[in-house]
Design a protein around this motif. Structure first.
Motif, PDB file in Angstrom:
ATOM      1  N   THR A 190       0.822  -1.202   0.000  1.00 38.39           N
ATOM      2  CA  THR A 190       0.000   0.000   0.000  1.00 38.39           C
ATOM      3  C   THR A 190       0.859   1.255   0.000  1.00 38.39           C
ATOM      4  O   THR A 190       0.543   2.251  -0.662  1.00 38.39           O
ATOM      5  N   THR A 191       1.958   1.209   0.735  1.00 38.50           N
ATOM      6  CA  THR A 191       2.869   2.355   0.742  1.00 38.50           C
ATOM      7  C   THR A 191       3.433   2.592  -0.660  1.00 38.50           C
ATOM      8  O   THR A 191       3.504   3.752  -1.128  1.00 38.50           O
ATOM      9  N   ALA A 192       3.811   1.535  -1.338  1.00 38.12           N
ATOM     10  CA  ALA A 192       4.315   1.678  -2.707  1.00 38.12           C
ATOM     11  C   ALA A 192       3.228   2.239  -3.624  1.00 38.12           C
ATOM     12  O   ALA A 192       3.496   3.103  -4.474  1.00 38.12           O
ATOM     13  N   HIS A 193       2.016   1.758  -3.454  1.00 36.38           N
ATOM     14  CA  HIS A 193       0.902   2.254  -4.261  1.00 36.38           C
ATOM     15  C   HIS A 193       0.671   3.741  -4.018  1.00 36.38           C
ATOM     16  O   HIS A 193       0.469   4.523  -4.974  1.00 36.38           O
ATOM     17  N   LEU A 194       0.723   4.168  -2.751  1.00 32.55           N
ATOM     18  CA  LEU A 194       0.451   5.568  -2.436  1.00 32.55           C
ATOM     19  C   LEU A 194       1.565   6.488  -2.896  1.00 32.55           C
ATOM     20  O   LEU A 194       1.336   7.684  -3.128  1.00 32.55           O
ATOM     21  N   ASN A 195       2.770   5.958  -3.045  1.00 35.81           N
ATOM     22  CA  ASN A 195       3.835   6.770  -3.639  1.00 35.81           C
ATOM     23  C   ASN A 195       3.513   7.126  -5.082  1.00 35.81           C
ATOM     24  O   ASN A 195       3.922   8.178  -5.584  1.00 35.81           O
ATOM     25  N   GLN A 196       2.757   6.234  -5.732  1.00 41.60           N
ATOM     26  CA  GLN A 196       2.352   6.477  -7.116  1.00 41.60           C
ATOM     27  C   GLN A 196       1.032   7.222  -7.208  1.00 41.60           C
ATOM     28  O   GLN A 196       0.818   8.004  -8.134  1.00 41.60           O
ATOM     29  N   GLY A 214      -3.291  10.527  -3.983  1.00 40.77           N
ATOM     30  CA  GLY A 214      -4.644  11.008  -3.747  1.00 40.77           C
ATOM     31  C   GLY A 214      -5.647   9.927  -3.421  1.00 40.77           C
ATOM     32  O   GLY A 214      -6.850  10.210  -3.312  1.00 40.77           O
ATOM     33  N   ASP A 215      -5.207   8.693  -3.239  1.00 39.39           N
ATOM     34  CA  ASP A 215      -6.114   7.587  -2.955  1.00 39.39           C
ATOM     35  C   ASP A 215      -6.448   7.584  -1.462  1.00 39.39           C
ATOM     36  O   ASP A 215      -5.794   6.947  -0.644  1.00 39.39           O
ATOM     37  N   TRP A 216      -7.512   8.282  -1.103  1.00 42.09           N
ATOM     38  CA  TRP A 216      -7.864   8.447   0.302  1.00 42.09           C
ATOM     39  C   TRP A 216      -8.278   7.128   0.954  1.00 42.09           C
ATOM     40  O   TRP A 216      -8.029   6.916   2.146  1.00 42.09           O
ATOM     41  N   GLN A 217      -8.872   6.246   0.188  1.00 38.94           N
ATOM     42  CA  GLN A 217      -9.251   4.954   0.757  1.00 38.94           C
ATOM     43  C   GLN A 217      -8.021   4.144   1.162  1.00 38.94           C
ATOM     44  O   GLN A 217      -7.987   3.515   2.222  1.00 38.94           O
ATOM     45  N   SER A 218      -6.998   4.167   0.319  1.00 37.99           N
ATOM     46  CA  SER A 218      -5.786   3.418   0.652  1.00 37.99           C
ATOM     47  C   SER A 218      -5.057   4.026   1.842  1.00 37.99           C
ATOM     48  O   SER A 218      -4.460   3.305   2.646  1.00 37.99           O
ATOM     49  N   TRP A 219      -5.104   5.359   1.968  1.00 36.60           N
ATOM     50  CA  TRP A 219      -4.507   5.973   3.156  1.00 36.60           C
ATOM     51  C   TRP A 219      -5.224   5.495   4.423  1.00 36.60           C
ATOM     52  O   TRP A 219      -4.588   5.197   5.438  1.00 36.60           O
ATOM     53  N   ALA A 220      -6.544   5.415   4.338  1.00 38.25           N
ATOM     54  CA  ALA A 220      -7.304   4.939   5.501  1.00 38.25           C
ATOM     55  C   ALA A 220      -6.979   3.475   5.801  1.00 38.25           C
ATOM     56  O   ALA A 220      -6.804   3.078   6.955  1.00 38.25           O
ATOM     57  N   GLN A 221      -6.891   2.670   4.751  1.00 33.75           N
ATOM     58  CA  GLN A 221      -6.523   1.263   4.928  1.00 33.75           C
ATOM     59  C   GLN A 221      -5.148   1.131   5.561  1.00 33.75           C
ATOM     60  O   GLN A 221      -4.928   0.291   6.456  1.00 33.75           O
ATOM     61  N   LEU A 222      -4.217   1.943   5.115  1.00 33.15           N
ATOM     62  CA  LEU A 222      -2.864   1.885   5.652  1.00 33.15           C
ATOM     63  C   LEU A 222      -2.860   2.237   7.142  1.00 33.15           C
ATOM     64  O   LEU A 222      -2.183   1.582   7.951  1.00 33.15           O
ATOM     65  N   GLY A 223      -3.618   3.272   7.505  1.00 36.00           N
ATOM     66  CA  GLY A 223      -3.692   3.646   8.915  1.00 36.00           C
ATOM     67  C   GLY A 223      -4.271   2.535   9.769  1.00 36.00           C
ATOM     68  O   GLY A 223      -3.757   2.223  10.852  1.00 36.00           O
ATOM     69  N   MET A 224      -5.334   1.890   9.269  1.00 31.29           N
ATOM     70  CA  MET A 224      -5.941   0.804  10.015  1.00 31.29           C
ATOM     71  C   MET A 224      -4.984  -0.386  10.144  1.00 31.29           C
ATOM     72  O   MET A 224      -4.954  -1.070  11.170  1.00 31.29           O
ATOM     73  N   ALA A 225      -4.214  -0.617   9.113  1.00 35.35           N
ATOM     74  CA  ALA A 225      -3.245  -1.708   9.167  1.00 35.35           C
ATOM     75  C   ALA A 225      -2.222  -1.465  10.273  1.00 35.35           C
ATOM     76  O   ALA A 225      -1.826  -2.390  10.990  1.00 35.35           O
ATOM     77  N   HIS A 226      -1.799  -0.217  10.426  1.00 36.81           N
ATOM     78  CA  HIS A 226      -0.835   0.090  11.490  1.00 36.81           C
ATOM     79  C   HIS A 226      -1.459  -0.076  12.875  1.00 36.81           C
ATOM     80  O   HIS A 226      -0.784  -0.531  13.814  1.00 36.81           O
TER      81      HIS A 226
END
Length: 439
Positions: free
Chosen positions: A58-64, A67-79
């Motif tokens: 997900t971090t690699a995806h967000l580097n690309q 603006g993907d707000w859903q993935s940012w939320a997913q990443l936070g929940m994963a942490h």
């Protein structure tokens, strides 16, 4: 205050919501799935290595795609979930950063990020913050079972039990899974209906969809049995959990309590040594100290007590966020003023029945028994079948020369669970004998 853990159990239930949002790396955004009002399917709890891989992807995806707000939320929940599974609070800042980034990208209608921030706040024992975020999440998505789960957690720890009941009912309506059944079980337990609490926890086990959920349900089924004095059932549940998750520290600590109750102090010491090596929480260390004292090793017990004191002084530990067990530790170890100060701050932050009981014991240690009785009564106001809470109130009443009240509470404590405490069980029996009562 049902035995070993009070709030830790509830926070753990609350974090089950996290897993449903990150399973398979595809959910999040508004958590509505299917038609409005239709229960969403429960998702499995990922293993730590799966979450680590998910975070990397997900971090690699967000580097690309920043603006993907859903993935940012997913990443936070994963942490947040990684912090629970690894017992490493270093994941919390990363969780907060990702969830707040999601909100910056999508400031309105972002139930996923608000739910994540609520779960993060609950994990850090900021239940007022959890309530604020959960309310925002529910407003953004009325069909988010996870948002209602965090809302339930916050209401329980803030002592707002009618609102908690309404919230968990809504969660059950939306998604009857392990997390919702476990929350409902806990509320019935708080209200003294241990039969229904056990039945609901069995339902939580029946609908478990992952090894993590199954182990969680077995752990708490075992604790419900132990707190009712049923050692055989408790031992069977803990054994089944350890067969599925060898070395799980909470299960080891609970198995140690059963062993100690049966007089097998050597086995209890072995399990507690393994549990505290992985997870040296206050409750595990206090249990280990009690076992060491019972085994005739006060020097080792004192060293274990010192570990609790050192941990309490670590950066980031504040009176408002400390575990309830730490208040009790100070009350039991000659630091009444510290216990009262921490208990008062904790009660202001989290006015739950469990905190009321702990504060009562701190006041008793300080010789303030009139005040202590008021809080002890409030701690039992829901009718919770809690042996330790009845013991505390019994000793407070004894200090106030209320022999009949003390006799009733001490008898009740031993009737609920004669194994409730290695430290105080013998004291309760001796006091009851002195009062002319029978266990």
């Amino acid at each position: 205050m049902r035995g070993r853990r009070w709030t830790a159990r509830w926070v753990l239930v609350g974090l089950l919501a996290v897993a449903t949002l990150i399973a398979a790396g595809v959910l999040l955004g508004p958590t509505r799935t299917g038609e409005p009002g239709r229960p969403a399917a429960a998702a499995p709890v990922p293993a730590t290595h799966d979450l680590d891989a998910y975070v990397a992807r997900t971090t690699a995806h967000l580097n690309q795609v920043p603006g993907d707000w859903q993935s940012w939320a997913q990443l936070g929940m994963a942490h947040v979930q990684l912090a629970r599974l690894s017992y490493d609070p270093a994941h919390y800042p990363a969780a907060a950063a990702a969830l707040r980034r999601s909100l910056r990208v999508r400031p309105t209608g972002n139930a996923a990020a608000l739910t994540g921030l609520g779960a993060l706040a609950a994990a850090q024992h900021d239940f007022r913050g959890a309530l604020r975020y959960a309310r925002g999440a529910v407003a953004a998505d009325h069909y988010s079972a996870d948002a209602y789960g965090v809302l339930t957690d916050a209401y329980v720890e803030l002592g707002r039990y009618p609102e908690a009941t309404a919230a968990v009912q809504r969660m059950l309506d939306l998604r009857p899974d392990t997390g919702s059944f476990a929350r409902a079980s806990y509320l019935f337990e708080l209200h003294g209906d241990t039969g229904r609490a056990t039945r609901l926890m069995r339902q939580a086990l029946d609908v478990a969809t992952s090894p993590g959920d199954t182990t969680f349900a077995l752990l708490h089924l075992g604790e419900l049995a132990f707190n009712a004095g049923d050692l055989d059932t408790a031992a069977a549940r803990f054994a089944e959990g350890l067969a599925r998750t060898p070395g799980q520290p909470a299960l080891l600590a609970d198995r140690a309590k059963v062993a100690a109750a049966r007089g097998d102090l050597a086995s209890a010491r072995t399990d507690l040594r393994a549990a505290t090596a992985v997870l040296p929480t206050v409750d595990h260390l206090v249990t280990e100290s009690d076992v060491l004292n019972a085994a005739g090793d006060p020097v080792a017990a004192a060293r274990t007590d010192d570990l609790v004191r050192v941990g309490a002084r670590l950066p980031g530990v504040t009176p408002a966020s400390t575990d309830i067990d730490l208040v009790l530790f100070y009350a039991d170890h000659g630091a009444a003023a510290e216990a009262v100060a921490r208990g008062r701050a904790l009660l202001a932050a989290r006015p739950s029945v469990s905190v009321e009981t702990a504060y009562a014991w701190a006041l008793h240690a300080a010789g303030r028994d009139r005040e202590a009785l008021t809080h002890a009564d409030r701690g039992l106001r829901l009718g919770t079948r809690d042996a330790r809470a009845h013991y505390y109130r019994g000793m407070i009443r004894l200090a106030l020369h209320d022999r009949d009240g003390a006799r009733a509470d001490l008898r009740q404590a031993l009737a609920i669970n004669p194994y409730f405490s290695l430290r105080y069980g013998p004291v309760a029996r001796q006091a009851l004998a002195t009062l002319g009562g029978r266990a």
